[in-house]
Design a protein around this motif. Structure first.
Motif, PDB file in Angstrom:
ATOM      1  N   ASN A  28     -14.219-114.042 120.314  1.00  0.00           N
ATOM      2  CA  ASN A  28     -14.968-114.182 121.563  1.00  0.00           C
ATOM      3  C   ASN A  28     -15.622-115.545 121.708  1.00  0.00           C
ATOM      4  O   ASN A  28     -15.568-116.161 122.756  1.00  0.00           O
ATOM      5  N   VAL A  29     -16.283-115.994 120.638  1.00  0.00           N
ATOM      6  CA  VAL A  29     -17.127-117.176 120.762  1.00  0.00           C
ATOM      7  C   VAL A  29     -16.370-118.466 120.406  1.00  0.00           C
ATOM      8  O   VAL A  29     -16.561-119.488 121.047  1.00  0.00           O
ATOM      9  N   TRP A  30     -15.488-118.379 119.417  1.00  0.00           N
ATOM     10  CA  TRP A  30     -14.761-119.584 119.011  1.00  0.00           C
ATOM     11  C   TRP A  30     -13.406-119.702 119.714  1.00  0.00           C
ATOM     12  O   TRP A  30     -13.077-120.727 120.295  1.00  0.00           O
ATOM     13  N   LYS A  31     -12.615-118.611 119.699  1.00  0.00           N
ATOM     14  CA  LYS A  31     -11.236-118.735 120.164  1.00  0.00           C
ATOM     15  C   LYS A  31     -11.108-118.720 121.681  1.00  0.00           C
ATOM     16  O   LYS A  31     -10.375-119.518 122.257  1.00  0.00           O
ATOM     17  N   PHE A  32     -11.820-117.786 122.311  1.00  0.00           N
ATOM     18  CA  PHE A  32     -11.680-117.642 123.773  1.00  0.00           C
ATOM     19  C   PHE A  32     -11.938-118.964 124.504  1.00  0.00           C
ATOM     20  O   PHE A  32     -11.095-119.397 125.299  1.00  0.00           O
ATOM     21  N   PRO A  33     -13.070-119.660 124.243  1.00  0.00           N
ATOM     22  CA  PRO A  33     -13.292-120.916 124.972  1.00  0.00           C
ATOM     23  C   PRO A  33     -12.207-121.966 124.742  1.00  0.00           C
ATOM     24  O   PRO A  33     -11.764-122.605 125.686  1.00  0.00           O
ATOM     25  N   TYR A  34     -11.753-122.135 123.497  1.00  0.00           N
ATOM     26  CA  TYR A  34     -10.761-123.195 123.314  1.00  0.00           C
ATOM     27  C   TYR A  34      -9.394-122.810 123.871  1.00  0.00           C
ATOM     28  O   TYR A  34      -8.619-123.662 124.287  1.00  0.00           O
ATOM     29  N   MET A  35      -9.134-121.492 123.905  1.00  0.00           N
ATOM     30  CA  MET A  35      -7.890-121.036 124.552  1.00  0.00           C
ATOM     31  C   MET A  35      -7.953-121.319 126.056  1.00  0.00           C
ATOM     32  O   MET A  35      -6.956-121.715 126.666  1.00  0.00           O
ATOM     33  N   ILE A  36      -9.123-121.100 126.667  1.00  0.00           N
ATOM     34  CA  ILE A  36      -9.280-121.417 128.087  1.00  0.00           C
ATOM     35  C   ILE A  36      -8.964-122.897 128.277  1.00  0.00           C
ATOM     36  O   ILE A  36      -8.199-123.284 129.162  1.00  0.00           O
ATOM     37  N   ALA A  43      -6.784-120.146 135.193  1.00  0.00           N
ATOM     38  CA  ALA A  43      -5.490-119.461 135.115  1.00  0.00           C
ATOM     39  C   ALA A  43      -5.508-118.516 133.919  1.00  0.00           C
ATOM     40  O   ALA A  43      -5.158-117.331 134.018  1.00  0.00           O
ATOM     41  N   PHE A  44      -5.971-119.034 132.792  1.00  0.00           N
ATOM     42  CA  PHE A  44      -6.025-118.229 131.577  1.00  0.00           C
ATOM     43  C   PHE A  44      -7.016-117.084 131.726  1.00  0.00           C
ATOM     44  O   PHE A  44      -6.714-115.937 131.381  1.00  0.00           O
ATOM     45  N   VAL A  45      -8.201-117.371 132.266  1.00  0.00           N
ATOM     46  CA  VAL A  45      -9.236-116.338 132.375  1.00  0.00           C
ATOM     47  C   VAL A  45      -8.744-115.153 133.206  1.00  0.00           C
ATOM     48  O   VAL A  45      -8.892-113.994 132.817  1.00  0.00           O
ATOM     49  N   LEU A  46      -8.117-115.463 134.337  1.00  0.00           N
ATOM     50  CA  LEU A  46      -7.684-114.381 135.225  1.00  0.00           C
ATOM     51  C   LEU A  46      -6.584-113.537 134.593  1.00  0.00           C
ATOM     52  O   LEU A  46      -6.632-112.303 134.620  1.00  0.00           O
ATOM     53  N   VAL A  47      -5.596-114.187 134.004  1.00  0.00           N
ATOM     54  CA  VAL A  47      -4.518-113.431 133.378  1.00  0.00           C
ATOM     55  C   VAL A  47      -5.061-112.619 132.202  1.00  0.00           C
ATOM     56  O   VAL A  47      -4.666-111.467 131.974  1.00  0.00           O
ATOM     57  N   TYR A  48      -6.007-113.221 131.487  1.00  0.00           N
ATOM     58  CA  TYR A  48      -6.629-112.521 130.350  1.00  0.00           C
ATOM     59  C   TYR A  48      -7.330-111.244 130.816  1.00  0.00           C
ATOM     60  O   TYR A  48      -7.157-110.171 130.226  1.00  0.00           O
ATOM     61  N   LEU A  49      -8.088-111.340 131.923  1.00  0.00           N
ATOM     62  CA  LEU A  49      -8.782-110.149 132.433  1.00  0.00           C
ATOM     63  C   LEU A  49      -7.778-109.065 132.829  1.00  0.00           C
ATOM     64  O   LEU A  49      -7.983-107.885 132.546  1.00  0.00           O
ATOM     65  N   LEU A  50      -6.696-109.483 133.459  1.00  0.00           N
ATOM     66  CA  LEU A  50      -5.654-108.517 133.834  1.00  0.00           C
ATOM     67  C   LEU A  50      -5.048-107.860 132.589  1.00  0.00           C
ATOM     68  O   LEU A  50      -4.817-106.651 132.563  1.00  0.00           O
ATOM     69  N   ALA A 223      -0.238-116.487 125.973  1.00  0.00           N
ATOM     70  CA  ALA A 223      -1.484-116.787 125.255  1.00  0.00           C
ATOM     71  C   ALA A 223      -2.560-115.770 125.635  1.00  0.00           C
ATOM     72  O   ALA A 223      -3.287-115.263 124.771  1.00  0.00           O
ATOM     73  N   ALA A 224      -2.658-115.450 126.923  1.00  0.00           N
ATOM     74  CA  ALA A 224      -3.676-114.508 127.387  1.00  0.00           C
ATOM     75  C   ALA A 224      -3.411-113.117 126.829  1.00  0.00           C
ATOM     76  O   ALA A 224      -4.334-112.414 126.397  1.00  0.00           O
ATOM     77  N   LEU A 225      -2.159-112.730 126.809  1.00  0.00           N
ATOM     78  CA  LEU A 225      -1.803-111.415 126.277  1.00  0.00           C
ATOM     79  C   LEU A 225      -2.156-111.339 124.791  1.00  0.00           C
ATOM     80  O   LEU A 225      -2.790-110.396 124.333  1.00  0.00           O
ATOM     81  N   GLY A 226      -1.729-112.366 124.055  1.00  0.00           N
ATOM     82  CA  GLY A 226      -2.012-112.392 122.622  1.00  0.00           C
ATOM     83  C   GLY A 226      -3.502-112.322 122.366  1.00  0.00           C
ATOM     84  O   GLY A 226      -3.965-111.609 121.482  1.00  0.00           O
ATOM     85  N   HIS A 227      -4.264-113.050 123.193  1.00  0.00           N
ATOM     86  CA  HIS A 227      -5.701-113.052 122.961  1.00  0.00           C
ATOM     87  C   HIS A 227      -6.352-111.712 123.300  1.00  0.00           C
ATOM     88  O   HIS A 227      -7.322-111.316 122.669  1.00  0.00           O
ATOM     89  N   ALA A 228      -5.802-111.031 124.297  1.00  0.00           N
ATOM     90  CA  ALA A 228      -6.336-109.704 124.631  1.00  0.00           C
ATOM     91  C   ALA A 228      -6.226-108.791 123.412  1.00  0.00           C
ATOM     92  O   ALA A 228      -7.160-108.039 123.101  1.00  0.00           O
ATOM     93  N   PHE A 229      -5.117-108.868 122.694  1.00  0.00           N
ATOM     94  CA  PHE A 229      -4.947-108.069 121.484  1.00  0.00           C
ATOM     95  C   PHE A 229      -5.914-108.511 120.399  1.00  0.00           C
ATOM     96  O   PHE A 229      -6.553-107.708 119.730  1.00  0.00           O
ATOM     97  N   PHE A 230      -5.977-109.827 120.224  1.00  0.00           N
ATOM     98  CA  PHE A 230      -6.813-110.378 119.155  1.00  0.00           C
ATOM     99  C   PHE A 230      -8.274-109.981 119.339  1.00  0.00           C
ATOM    100  O   PHE A 230      -8.932-109.518 118.409  1.00  0.00           O
ATOM    101  N   THR A 231      -8.778-110.166 120.537  1.00  0.00           N
ATOM    102  CA  THR A 231     -10.203-109.968 120.753  1.00  0.00           C
ATOM    103  C   THR A 231     -10.601-108.489 120.706  1.00  0.00           C
ATOM    104  O   THR A 231     -11.718-108.152 120.358  1.00  0.00           O
ATOM    105  N   LEU A 232      -9.669-107.596 121.055  1.00  0.00           N
ATOM    106  CA  LEU A 232      -9.996-106.165 120.994  1.00  0.00           C
ATOM    107  C   LEU A 232      -9.605-105.542 119.654  1.00  0.00           C
ATOM    108  O   LEU A 232      -9.677-104.336 119.483  1.00  0.00           O
ATOM    109  N   SER A 233      -9.170-106.377 118.710  1.00  0.00           N
ATOM    110  CA  SER A 233      -8.714-105.872 117.398  1.00  0.00           C
ATOM    111  C   SER A 233      -7.584-104.854 117.544  1.00  0.00           C
ATOM    112  O   SER A 233      -7.547-103.857 116.825  1.00  0.00           O
ATOM    113  N   LEU A 234      -6.665-105.122 118.455  1.00  0.00           N
ATOM    114  CA  LEU A 234      -5.586-104.164 118.695  1.00  0.00           C
ATOM    115  C   LEU A 234      -4.313-104.580 117.964  1.00  0.00           C
ATOM    116  O   LEU A 234      -4.160-105.724 117.565  1.00  0.00           O
TER     117      LEU A 234
END
Ligand code: TRP
Length: 452
Positions: A28-36, A43-50, A223-234
């Motif tokens: 959340n704190v380290w990866k999400f911002p640099y991925m954005i 673009a990343f934020v919106l796809v990530y939320l979806l 990238a957004a899909l991968g991060h959705a998994f990463f951040t939710l520990s899925l």
């Protein structure tokens, strides 16, 4: 009667804390911002939320649902639930791939955990006082070039993770998260406030939220899909394993909504804390993994009580990283314990040492091995992140949602979800069609097997 109700509430609170403890971390704190920053901002934020809503949500629910039925480690749970549903025992492979992903993720996660530990001292002793972005960037670069320093902090972080897993005291950390997570939240809000006054908040908000569809491409979506998994520990059986602690009385959909909401909220807050400082100090958003370690120290170096607040921030970040790291080591240790004669402590030491050793390759990729490229021109660290987040987690997730949507008896799933017939129709559309199809398209696109 009253007693019962209280106990149920407590068990659900404990469960939510454990799940949030695993989910909220460096992701959340380290990866999400640099991925954005590396994937075109909004673009990343919106796809990530979806991705969180349409794919992360149903898979989180599915993992808990299967875990609550199976009551075992991820591999045995998948095997046994599959057999009970009259399906093949090979579904157990899904759990096994998850454990391998945990192993690989922890090897590089621990390095960043080490960075957070190191920055506690640097910030608290005022090393950043009065520095600008160029100077904090130079300090970070010097740190990255120092192999021995990185090794020391990686070792300390791994040691702390191993100690907690070996002693089986993770409940203590759950208790701690009850206080530390809100504290992290308060400090983040404070930094957002700093950015609003001294940074360029307007540009940050524009950067994160103004839709810019032209920047969306296959790489951003993957990238957004991968991060959705990463951040939710899925996608690696963590939530599957946690599901085994869930009582019947807990409503899966509601609880998933809470965990997902908190996780996303902390991530967005982290973005709003970092980007005003980035833009206010002419830093590049696409700086990569060092982004928060370059931007935040500017704020901590500028404020009167900055050393104290900054030191506290990195303490809390280290704790958030630790609760997540524990959830990564736990399944590896459990599997070793159950499949070999090793005792818990021995299993922890062996698994921990091997993961620590693999981590050294990632450390080297920041300095001595910086010229060695594995796939797609990426070094060891980025390659491990790529393979796990963008391949292994989504594939395991796909298998889990297909299993739940197509291979389990649907009437029983409906009862587990406590849904009405029409509510369940909605769930089925999500679990049978939207999530798997979206996952498949994104995935095939991303790996370049399908269109471009
Ligand atoms: N979700 C954690 C974070 O955001 C990292 C993590 C913990 C994780 N357990 C996991 C990621 C399992 C993937 C799978 O920092």
């Amino acid at each position: 009667m009253q007693e019962m109700a209280r106990e149920q509430w407590q068990s659900r609170l404990g469960f939510v804390l454990a799940a949030v403890g695993s989910a909220v971390g460096l992701g959340n704190v380290w990866k999400f911002p640099y991925m954005i920053g590396q994937n075109g901002g909004s673009a990343f934020v919106l796809v990530y939320l979806l991705c969180i809503l349409l794919i992360g949500f149903p898979i989180l629910v599915a993992e808990w649902l299967i875990g609550r039925r199976g009551q075992k480690n991820p591999v045995n749970t998948m095997t046994e639930v599959a057999l009970k549903e009259g399906q093949s025992a090979s579904w157990g492979v899904v759990g096994a791939m998850g454990v391998l992903a945990a192993f690989l993720i922890l090897s590089f996660y621990s390095i960043i955990g080490g960075w957070a530990l190191k920055y506690i001292g640097s910030t608290a002793t005022g090393a950043f006082t009065g520095l600008d972005g160029a100077a904090t960037g130079a300090i970070f670069d010097t740190f990255l070039a120092d192999f021995n320093g990185l090794l020391l902090w990686h070792s300390l972080f791994m040691l702390a993770t191993m100690a907690i897993v070996a002693l089986g005291v993770s409940w203590g950390l759950e208790l701690a998260s009850k206080w530390l997570m809100p504290a992290l939240f308060v400090i983040l809000v404070f930094i957002v406030g700093y950015g609003a006054v001294y940074g360029d908040f307007a540009q940050a908000a524009r950067y994160m939220f103004t839709p810019n569809w032209s920047l969306i491409n296959a790489d951003v979506v993957l990238a957004a899909l991968g991060h959705a998994f990463f951040t939710l520990s899925l996608g690696m059986g963590i939530m599957l394993a946690y599901g085994s602690f869930l009582g019947r009385e807990v409503n899966l959909l509601k609880t998933a909504g809470i965990v997902l909401g908190l996780d996303t909220f902390i991530a967005i807050l982290a973005g709003l804390a970092i980007f005003p400082i980035v833009f206010g100090n002419q830093l590049t958003p696409s700086a990569g993994p060092g982004l928060i370690f370059i931007s935040l120290p500017i704020a901590f170096g500028a404020l009167p009580a900055g050393a104290l607040i900054g030191g506290l921030f990195f303490v809390l970040l280290s704790f958030a990283a630790l609760t997540s790291a524990i959830s990564l080591l736990e399944p590896v240790v459990e599997l070793l314990e159950e499949r070999t004669r090793l005792k818990r402590i021995q299993a922890t030491v062996i698994a921990g040492l091997v993961i620590w050793g693999v981590g050294i390759a990632s450390i080297l990729s920041f300095n001595h091995w910086s010229d060695i490229k594995l796939i797609k021109g990426m070094g060891v660290f980025d390659t491990l992140d790529y393979l796990t987040s963008k391949f292994m987690l989504p594939l395991t997730g796909l298998a889990i949602i297909i299993f739940t949507g197509w291979f389990m008896r649907q009437e029983a799933v409906r009862e587990d979800l406590e849904l009405s017939v029409s509510g369940f129709k909605l769930w089925q559309i999500l679990a049978r069609f939207i999530a798997p199809v979206a996952l498949l398209i994104v995935f095939l696109h991303g790996v370049g097997l399908f269109g471009s």
